[in-house]
Write a protein that holds these residues in place. Sequence first.
Motif, PDB file in Angstrom:
ATOM      1  N   LEU A 140      57.663   9.228  23.113  1.00  0.00           N
ATOM      2  CA  LEU A 140      58.285   7.921  23.265  1.00  0.00           C
ATOM      3  C   LEU A 140      59.718   7.919  22.728  1.00  0.00           C
ATOM      4  O   LEU A 140      60.616   7.322  23.336  1.00  0.00           O
ATOM      5  CB  LEU A 140      57.455   6.859  22.544  1.00  0.00           C
ATOM      6  N   GLN A 141      59.911   8.602  21.599  1.00  0.00           N
ATOM      7  CA  GLN A 141      61.266   8.679  21.044  1.00  0.00           C
ATOM      8  C   GLN A 141      62.187   9.458  21.969  1.00  0.00           C
ATOM      9  O   GLN A 141      63.355   9.096  22.169  1.00  0.00           O
ATOM     10  CB  GLN A 141      61.233   9.358  19.663  1.00  0.00           C
ATOM     11  N   ALA A 142      61.667  10.545  22.537  1.00  0.00           N
ATOM     12  CA  ALA A 142      62.495  11.366  23.417  1.00  0.00           C
ATOM     13  C   ALA A 142      62.882  10.617  24.684  1.00  0.00           C
ATOM     14  O   ALA A 142      64.024  10.716  25.159  1.00  0.00           O
ATOM     15  CB  ALA A 142      61.761  12.662  23.758  1.00  0.00           C
ATOM     16  N   GLN A 143      61.955   9.860  25.250  1.00  0.00           N
ATOM     17  CA  GLN A 143      62.223   9.136  26.489  1.00  0.00           C
ATOM     18  C   GLN A 143      62.703   7.713  26.247  1.00  0.00           C
ATOM     19  O   GLN A 143      63.108   7.032  27.199  1.00  0.00           O
ATOM     20  CB  GLN A 143      60.961   9.119  27.359  1.00  0.00           C
ATOM     21  N   ALA A 144      62.667   7.263  24.977  1.00  0.00           N
ATOM     22  CA  ALA A 144      63.231   5.967  24.562  1.00  0.00           C
ATOM     23  C   ALA A 144      62.639   4.799  25.324  1.00  0.00           C
ATOM     24  O   ALA A 144      63.331   4.050  26.002  1.00  0.00           O
ATOM     25  CB  ALA A 144      64.752   5.987  24.701  1.00  0.00           C
ATOM     26  N   TRP A 145      61.310   4.618  25.198  1.00  0.00           N
ATOM     27  CA  TRP A 145      60.660   3.444  25.776  1.00  0.00           C
ATOM     28  C   TRP A 145      59.453   3.071  24.935  1.00  0.00           C
ATOM     29  O   TRP A 145      58.932   3.892  24.172  1.00  0.00           O
ATOM     30  CB  TRP A 145      60.241   3.686  27.230  1.00  0.00           C
ATOM     31  N   PHE A 146      59.003   1.820  25.072  1.00  0.00           N
ATOM     32  CA  PHE A 146      57.814   1.356  24.354  1.00  0.00           C
ATOM     33  C   PHE A 146      57.279   0.106  25.048  1.00  0.00           C
ATOM     34  O   PHE A 146      58.050  -0.789  25.419  1.00  0.00           O
ATOM     35  CB  PHE A 146      58.145   1.016  22.895  1.00  0.00           C
ATOM     36  N   PRO A 147      55.951   0.017  25.254  1.00  0.00           N
ATOM     37  CA  PRO A 147      55.364  -1.191  25.858  1.00  0.00           C
ATOM     38  C   PRO A 147      55.273  -2.316  24.832  1.00  0.00           C
ATOM     39  O   PRO A 147      54.732  -2.129  23.742  1.00  0.00           O
ATOM     40  CB  PRO A 147      53.971  -0.717  26.290  1.00  0.00           C
ATOM     41  N   VAL A 148      55.781  -3.483  25.161  1.00  0.00           N
ATOM     42  CA  VAL A 148      55.848  -4.560  24.177  1.00  0.00           C
ATOM     43  C   VAL A 148      55.028  -5.792  24.545  1.00  0.00           C
ATOM     44  O   VAL A 148      54.617  -6.547  23.662  1.00  0.00           O
ATOM     45  CB  VAL A 148      57.313  -4.975  23.935  1.00  0.00           C
ATOM     46  N   ARG A 149      54.799  -6.033  25.802  1.00  0.00           N
ATOM     47  CA  ARG A 149      54.045  -7.220  26.190  1.00  0.00           C
ATOM     48  C   ARG A 149      53.203  -6.919  27.413  1.00  0.00           C
ATOM     49  O   ARG A 149      53.444  -5.981  28.158  1.00  0.00           O
ATOM     50  CB  ARG A 149      54.991  -8.392  26.535  1.00  0.00           C
ATOM     51  N   LYS A 150      52.183  -7.794  27.606  1.00  0.00           N
ATOM     52  CA  LYS A 150      51.387  -7.757  28.829  1.00  0.00           C
ATOM     53  C   LYS A 150      51.146  -9.189  29.265  1.00  0.00           C
ATOM     54  O   LYS A 150      50.408  -9.934  28.628  1.00  0.00           O
ATOM     55  CB  LYS A 150      50.052  -7.032  28.599  1.00  0.00           C
ATOM     56  N   LEU A 151      51.808  -9.564  30.358  1.00  0.00           N
ATOM     57  CA  LEU A 151      51.674 -10.912  30.899  1.00  0.00           C
ATOM     58  C   LEU A 151      50.843 -10.829  32.167  1.00  0.00           C
ATOM     59  O   LEU A 151      51.318 -10.333  33.205  1.00  0.00           O
ATOM     60  CB  LEU A 151      53.055 -11.511  31.193  1.00  0.00           C
ATOM     61  N   LEU A 199      68.028  -1.891  22.843  1.00  0.00           N
ATOM     62  CA  LEU A 199      68.817  -0.965  22.051  1.00  0.00           C
ATOM     63  C   LEU A 199      67.952   0.200  21.578  1.00  0.00           C
ATOM     64  O   LEU A 199      66.739   0.046  21.369  1.00  0.00           O
ATOM     65  CB  LEU A 199      69.430  -1.679  20.848  1.00  0.00           C
ATOM     66  N   ARG A 200      68.569   1.346  21.402  1.00  0.00           N
ATOM     67  CA  ARG A 200      67.816   2.538  21.013  1.00  0.00           C
ATOM     68  C   ARG A 200      67.132   2.352  19.657  1.00  0.00           C
ATOM     69  O   ARG A 200      65.984   2.738  19.475  1.00  0.00           O
ATOM     70  CB  ARG A 200      68.750   3.748  20.970  1.00  0.00           C
ATOM     71  N   GLU A 201      67.831   1.746  18.716  1.00  0.00           N
ATOM     72  CA  GLU A 201      67.206   1.573  17.397  1.00  0.00           C
ATOM     73  C   GLU A 201      66.088   0.534  17.452  1.00  0.00           C
ATOM     74  O   GLU A 201      65.119   0.617  16.689  1.00  0.00           O
ATOM     75  CB  GLU A 201      68.245   1.201  16.349  1.00  0.00           C
ATOM     76  N   ASP A 202      66.179  -0.451  18.360  1.00  0.00           N
ATOM     77  CA  ASP A 202      65.080  -1.406  18.522  1.00  0.00           C
ATOM     78  C   ASP A 202      63.832  -0.708  19.032  1.00  0.00           C
ATOM     79  O   ASP A 202      62.709  -0.955  18.546  1.00  0.00           O
ATOM     80  CB  ASP A 202      65.487  -2.513  19.490  1.00  0.00           C
ATOM     81  N   VAL A 203      64.003   0.163  20.032  1.00  0.00           N
ATOM     82  CA  VAL A 203      62.862   0.928  20.544  1.00  0.00           C
ATOM     83  C   VAL A 203      62.278   1.809  19.443  1.00  0.00           C
ATOM     84  O   VAL A 203      61.057   1.926  19.298  1.00  0.00           O
ATOM     85  CB  VAL A 203      63.288   1.773  21.764  1.00  0.00           C
ATOM     86  N   SER A 204      63.149   2.416  18.640  1.00  0.00           N
ATOM     87  CA  SER A 204      62.671   3.261  17.537  1.00  0.00           C
ATOM     88  C   SER A 204      61.875   2.445  16.530  1.00  0.00           C
ATOM     89  O   SER A 204      60.852   2.906  16.011  1.00  0.00           O
ATOM     90  CB  SER A 204      63.855   3.937  16.843  1.00  0.00           C
ATOM     91  N   TRP A 205      62.319   1.227  16.249  1.00  0.00           N
ATOM     92  CA  TRP A 205      61.588   0.395  15.290  1.00  0.00           C
ATOM     93  C   TRP A 205      60.207   0.016  15.826  1.00  0.00           C
ATOM     94  O   TRP A 205      59.234  -0.015  15.072  1.00  0.00           O
ATOM     95  CB  TRP A 205      62.391  -0.864  14.973  1.00  0.00           C
ATOM     96  N   ILE A 237      58.389   1.811  17.842  1.00  0.00           N
ATOM     97  CA  ILE A 237      57.573   3.033  17.742  1.00  0.00           C
ATOM     98  C   ILE A 237      57.138   3.256  16.308  1.00  0.00           C
ATOM     99  O   ILE A 237      55.970   3.583  16.035  1.00  0.00           O
ATOM    100  CB  ILE A 237      58.370   4.240  18.275  1.00  0.00           C
ATOM    101  N   GLN A 238      58.055   3.091  15.371  1.00  0.00           N
ATOM    102  CA  GLN A 238      57.723   3.299  13.959  1.00  0.00           C
ATOM    103  C   GLN A 238      56.696   2.276  13.477  1.00  0.00           C
ATOM    104  O   GLN A 238      55.773   2.608  12.726  1.00  0.00           O
ATOM    105  CB  GLN A 238      58.997   3.206  13.121  1.00  0.00           C
ATOM    106  N   ASP A 239      56.843   1.025  13.903  1.00  0.00           N
ATOM    107  CA  ASP A 239      55.942  -0.032  13.447  1.00  0.00           C
ATOM    108  C   ASP A 239      54.520   0.196  13.926  1.00  0.00           C
ATOM    109  O   ASP A 239      53.568   0.179  13.138  1.00  0.00           O
ATOM    110  CB  ASP A 239      56.413  -1.393  13.967  1.00  0.00           C
ATOM    111  N   TYR A 240      54.362   0.388  15.218  1.00  0.00           N
ATOM    112  CA  TYR A 240      53.023   0.351  15.810  1.00  0.00           C
ATOM    113  C   TYR A 240      52.352   1.710  15.897  1.00  0.00           C
ATOM    114  O   TYR A 240      51.154   1.779  16.124  1.00  0.00           O
ATOM    115  CB  TYR A 240      53.099  -0.295  17.197  1.00  0.00           C
TER     116      TYR A 240
END
Length: 395
Positions: A86-97, A132-138, A140-143
Amino acid sequence: MTSESSAPYRGLIDAGVLDAAVLLEAERSAARRGISCEHILLHELGVARCALLETLAQYYGCAFLQYDERLPVPTELFAGLDPKQLQAQAWFPVRKLENIVIIAAVDPNDAAMRDAVRQHLPASAYEFRVALREDVSWYIQDYLHAEAPLLIGIERTGLAYWRNTMAHWRTKLAAHRTAHARARTSMKLLRWGLAMIALANVLTHLTSNVLAPYHLPILLAGILLALIGLVDYLRVRKARMDLPCSRELFDITIENIRFTQRYHLPEAPVHPQDDSHLARLAAAIPNHCSVLRPVPASKERTHLARERNILAAQRTIAASQRTSYARARTGLSLIRTGVAFIGLAIAIHKLLGESPYSFTEYLLVGAGTLMLFDGLLWYLPARRLKYGMGRELPR
């Protein structure tokens, strides 16, 4: 002219936020230092996060998404994902509507990233938003539970749990200290009562063993105070026999603060004030200073939460020490009272010159002896805690 790699940020030039030369120099500096241009724009040039996100959203033609620790990310979205990928590709799932999964990505148009999303996160539809890249990193780190120095958002739930655990332990220690204070108060009533009984006994013997009218109130008041003090003390002692002794006090305090070792600053060693176990335990928690960053506010609150936990651990150790000293004071008070009444009985016998000892003198000697031994039971465990038990601190 700006280079192709800085193209997503050209909107900042059009919006009058940056000059073209400044943006070009930021890109060159990022390449030389091996960091992202985003980091320089945010933290060195002071570009507002919203301005940067709006520029990126216009460039990629999609909505933007800003980090928010309060966002409830369903476990099914991130369970089993590889944080390194996820860090390498810089993405993270955040919601499901409904059936749409919302993905936060640094480059929403990256085909490789989209293929990875479809492979690891099957869904009927996707919505890609720039972040933002650091937002995606946060996220990943959180969850995905990175190491302690990196955890931010949901880490505070764990920190709050441990603060509550330590607060419960300190509350119990405070109740124990209150019980000790009540025991010492009851003992003072008992001491006053026995002293008044002894006084009535002496006055009676000095008047040819005649219980004068004014001696009787002193005797009755002494008996009443002694009974009230004795009953209250026995009630407290029966209810508080689970008061922590040396080993239990030490072990429970360790368990309450063990987790703070993850947040120690190794460059700030502290030497123990003495050789006691609690002092060495307190020295194991160095002075903690948070390094605060103003954005986002949630990250700053997490650093403050870590610092509150360190301070809570120090208060827990101090509460354990106060409880130990309260136990020792109770024991010493009992010992002092016991020795005083034994001495008083002997003094009365020598003063009156009678033999054998009278009932009152036997009463004083018996009460003093019981107080002496009971005081030793309170005091000795606290003394062993103060001077150590030959055990090493856990690592």
